[in-house]
Scaffold this motif. Structure first.
Motif, PDB file in Angstrom:
ATOM      1  N   UNK A   2       6.865  -3.154  11.134  1.00 55.92           N
ATOM      2  CA  UNK A   2       7.766  -4.064  11.976  1.00 55.92           C
ATOM      3  C   UNK A   2       9.051  -3.384  12.052  1.00 55.92           C
ATOM      4  N   UNK A   3       9.884  -4.364  12.790  1.00 57.95           N
ATOM      5  CA  UNK A   3      11.117  -3.572  13.055  1.00 57.95           C
ATOM      6  C   UNK A   3      12.024  -3.351  11.776  1.00 57.95           C
ATOM      7  N   UNK A   4      11.677  -4.148  10.591  1.00 56.96           N
ATOM      8  CA  UNK A   4      12.403  -3.963   9.281  1.00 56.96           C
ATOM      9  C   UNK A   4      11.621  -3.161   8.151  1.00 56.96           C
ATOM     10  N   UNK A   5      10.207  -2.678   8.421  1.00 58.07           N
ATOM     11  CA  UNK A   5       9.337  -2.232   7.510  1.00 58.07           C
ATOM     12  C   UNK A   5       8.662  -0.963   8.002  1.00 58.07           C
ATOM     13  N   UNK A   6       9.013   0.154   7.422  1.00 59.96           N
ATOM     14  CA  UNK A   6       8.264   1.307   7.636  1.00 59.96           C
ATOM     15  C   UNK A   6       7.333   1.808   6.659  1.00 59.96           C
ATOM     16  N   UNK A   7       6.503   2.727   6.917  1.00 57.03           N
ATOM     17  CA  UNK A   7       5.474   3.418   6.016  1.00 57.03           C
ATOM     18  C   UNK A   7       5.790   4.684   6.175  1.00 57.03           C
ATOM     19  N   UNK A   8       5.951   5.659   5.203  1.00 48.85           N
ATOM     20  CA  UNK A   8       5.756   7.014   5.322  1.00 48.85           C
ATOM     21  C   UNK A   8       5.103   7.672   4.369  1.00 48.85           C
ATOM     22  N   UNK A   9       4.808   8.843   4.488  1.00 44.67           N
ATOM     23  CA  UNK A   9       4.128   9.807   3.412  1.00 44.67           C
ATOM     24  C   UNK A   9       4.744  11.164   3.248  1.00 44.67           C
ATOM     25  N   UNK A  10       4.267  11.766   2.378  1.00 42.31           N
ATOM     26  CA  UNK A  10       4.744  13.336   2.037  1.00 42.31           C
ATOM     27  C   UNK A  10       4.038  13.911   0.876  1.00 42.31           C
TER      28      UNK A  10
END
Length: 77
Positions: A2-10
């Motif tokens: 969404x505009x306010x929620x991001x997923x990321x990984x590393x």
């Protein structure tokens, strides 16, 4: 997502040893998925989940705040 929620990984790798202990080298390896939630234009809440990939790597959870600007500007708003 969404505009306010991001997923990321590393990926997190570290090569370590104990001081003054011979043959104490070990490696820690993690897959690290995370979430970032925008609470303000310049302030995000972040959370990460470290999933250990070997016996020397305990699982972990961390959380914190990420600032994208001067703290004084955020407080004034």
């Amino acid at each position: 997502m969404t505009d306010n929620l991001e997923l990321y990984g590393g990926v997190n790798l570290s090569f370590e040893s104990l001081d003054d202990v011979p043959d104490s080298d070990f490696t820690r390896a993690y897959i690290v998925p995370g979430l970032e939630y925008k609470t303000h234009d310049d302030l995000d809440l972040v959370a990460e989940f470290g999933i250990g990939l070997n016996d020397d790597s305990p699982n972990y959870v961390s959380a914190g705040l990420a600032f994208d600007g001067a703290l004084g500007e955020i407080i004034e708003k």
